[in-house]
Design a protein around this motif. Structure first.
Motif, short mmCIF file in Angstrom:
data_model
loop_
_atom_site.label_atom_id
_atom_site.label_comp_id
_atom_site.label_asym_id
_atom_site.label_seq_id
_atom_site.Cartn_x
_atom_site.Cartn_y
_atom_site.Cartn_z
N ILE A 86 0.84 -1.20 0.00
CA ILE A 86 0.00 0.00 0.00
C ILE A 86 0.87 1.25 0.00
O ILE A 86 0.65 2.19 -0.76
CB ILE A 86 -0.93 0.01 1.22
CG1 ILE A 86 -1.87 -1.19 1.17
CG2 ILE A 86 -1.73 1.30 1.30
CD1 ILE A 86 -2.67 -1.38 2.44
N GLY A 87 1.86 1.27 0.84
CA GLY A 87 2.77 2.40 0.94
C GLY A 87 3.79 2.12 2.02
O GLY A 87 3.73 1.09 2.69
N PHE A 88 4.74 3.03 2.18
CA PHE A 88 5.74 2.83 3.22
C PHE A 88 6.24 4.17 3.72
O PHE A 88 6.11 5.20 3.06
CB PHE A 88 6.91 1.98 2.70
CG PHE A 88 7.63 2.55 1.50
CD1 PHE A 88 8.68 3.43 1.67
CD2 PHE A 88 7.23 2.20 0.23
CE1 PHE A 88 9.34 3.97 0.57
CE2 PHE A 88 7.89 2.72 -0.88
CZ PHE A 88 8.95 3.61 -0.71
N ASP A 89 6.81 4.13 4.90
CA ASP A 89 7.32 5.33 5.55
C ASP A 89 8.78 5.08 5.88
O ASP A 89 9.11 4.14 6.61
CB ASP A 89 6.51 5.61 6.82
CG ASP A 89 6.83 6.97 7.41
OD1 ASP A 89 7.59 7.71 6.77
OD2 ASP A 89 6.30 7.28 8.49
N GLU A 90 9.66 5.91 5.35
CA GLU A 90 11.09 5.74 5.57
C GLU A 90 11.49 6.36 6.90
O GLU A 90 12.05 7.44 6.97
CB GLU A 90 11.89 6.37 4.42
CG GLU A 90 11.73 5.66 3.08
CD GLU A 90 12.50 4.36 3.03
OE1 GLU A 90 13.09 3.94 4.05
OE2 GLU A 90 12.50 3.73 1.96
N THR A 91 11.12 5.70 7.99
CA THR A 91 11.50 6.20 9.31
C THR A 91 12.99 5.98 9.55
O THR A 91 13.58 5.02 9.05
CB THR A 91 10.69 5.49 10.41
OG1 THR A 91 10.86 4.08 10.25
CG2 THR A 91 9.23 5.84 10.30
N LYS A 92 13.57 6.85 10.36
CA LYS A 92 15.02 6.81 10.54
C LYS A 92 15.46 5.57 11.30
O LYS A 92 16.47 4.96 11.01
CB LYS A 92 15.48 8.07 11.28
CG LYS A 92 15.25 9.35 10.46
CD LYS A 92 15.69 10.57 11.25
CE LYS A 92 15.44 11.84 10.44
NZ LYS A 92 15.82 13.06 11.19
N GLU A 93 14.70 5.22 12.32
CA GLU A 93 15.15 4.11 13.17
C GLU A 93 14.29 2.87 13.00
O GLU A 93 14.48 1.90 13.73
CB GLU A 93 15.17 4.53 14.64
CG GLU A 93 13.81 4.89 15.22
CD GLU A 93 13.31 6.25 14.82
OE1 GLU A 93 14.16 7.16 14.70
OE2 GLU A 93 12.12 6.42 14.61
N GLY A 94 13.34 2.91 12.06
CA GLY A 94 12.50 1.73 11.85
C GLY A 94 11.62 1.44 13.03
O GLY A 94 11.47 0.29 13.44
#
Length: 365
Positions: A158-166
């Motif tokens: 669906i989508g993703f979020d490139e968070t810094k620390e996962g």
């Protein structure tokens, strides 16, 4: 994070709207598959991702691919390859699954490899060997997977979020989860204004994923109010999108979620009424509109919809009247009787004889 409030003065036939803020995120356009009985037949090229993982693209995606520790939101169906027994289907639950690449559960290793090769909006068929699935022992709880079972996934990123620390949802504070959901909602509002309805819906769906039932169950007081101020507008905007896309049953379901929390929510009642009217459920739609009118007696949208229902009922009555008239036909007119002079003569003659007979009998008496 500032508490977000729904604008009560906004017309009932408009979507929720707040100050727009942006966040680096990947968006998607797509809709749920229609047939979930078995794995889809795919003719696209087979791509080998790993010794135990292959992929065939069902629907192309767009944009970038997620990197390690990206928080992915996805839907998937899973079958055992040998028996084609479907043991999991997240589309049925209408809630996307969250998976942090590089921090997935051991049985999701093969699925994660597939996701790392996909773009936002991409749907693919994945074949995963048992070594990267539920392993030699399988699973005898939920889901029930036999030992050494190769797996087929139909997965959509669906989508993703490139968070810094996962950071996964479970590791976030309440404020962080509500904030992340609010940013998704704002992105969805921007897409809605651009008439990118499918993409907007995916953003609302990801926002709702941060507000899962397990999370909401733990909230009380102001935190619950803050969460509902983000979650409910997402459901209402999902309903608005679905009405535009003519997915009326799903729109009703979204409204019902809000009404379970706020039974007198005017926008939920209005949009449910609109969806019901489109499905021909005019009595139920009228009931919703009349409830709304108690809270917004001057709202022109409610008056318009009630007028449209009255016109619909009148037109339906006339149509039914014509149908019944055509079935039974018009009532036959009585035919005028022809005058039979011979019969009239005999009636006169009999009458004369009768009068003469009575007169003679009277004299004899």
């Amino acid at each position: 994070m500032d508490e977000v409030h729904e604008e009560q003065s906004q017309p009932l036939d408009q979507e929720e709207d707040n100050e727009i803020r942006t966040e680096s995120a990947a968006f998607v356009q797509g809709e749920p598959p229609q047939d979930g009985n078995g794995p889809p037949k795919v003719d696209s090229e087979v791509e080998v991702l790993h010794e135990k993982v292959t992929k065939q693209i069902i629907k192309e995606g767009h944009g970038q691919k997620p990197s390690k520790y990206a928080t992915c939101f996805l839907h998937y169906r899973a079958w055992t390859e040998s028996t084609l027994h479907k043991f999991e289907d997240t589309w049925n639950e209408q809630k996307p699954v969250e998976l942090v690449l590089g921090k997935e559960k051991k049985e999701m290793t093969g699925l994660a490899i597939g996701l790392s090769s996909m773009k936002s909006g991409e749907r693919a068929l994945l074949h995963v060997g048992w070594e990267l699935g539920y392993g030699k022992e399988g699973s005898f709880s939920f889901p029930n997977v036999p030992p050494m079972a190769d797996i087929i996934y139909e997965a959509e990123l669906i989508g993703f979020d490139e968070t810094k620390e996962g950071k996964a949802r479970g590791d976030m504070t309440v404020e962080e989860r509500i904030g992340a959901a609010d940013r998704r909602k704002m992105d969805g509002n921007s897409l809605f204004k651009e008439e990118k309805l499918e993409e907007a819906m995916q953003q609302y769906e990801m926002a709702i994923a941060y507000m899962g039932d397990d999370f909401m169950f733990q909230l009380f007081g102001k935190y619950r109010d803050m969460a509902l101020a983000v979650k409910n507008p997402c459901h209402l905007n999902m309903a608005a999108c679905m009405i535009k896309l003519k997915r009326y049953e799903e729109a009703i379901m979204q409204c019902n979620v809000v009404l379970a929390e706020e039974e007198n929510n005017a926008k939920a009642l209005f949009r449910r009424g609109k969806a019901r009217a489109e499905l021909g459920q005019t009595d139920a739609a009228r009931e919703d509109y009349l409830k709304v009118r108690k809270f917004a007696p001057e709202d022109k949208a409610v008056a318009r919809e009630l007028r449209l229902l009255a016109e619909h009922d009148k037109a339906l009555y006339q149509k039914q009247k014509e149908i019944y008239k055509g079935i039974f036909g018009p009532r036959p007119e009585p035919k005028p009787k022809r005058t039979n002079w011979l019969v009239l003569f005999w009636q006169w003659l009999l009458s004369l004889f009768y009068r003469l007979f009575k007169r003679e009998r009277y004299k004899a008496d």
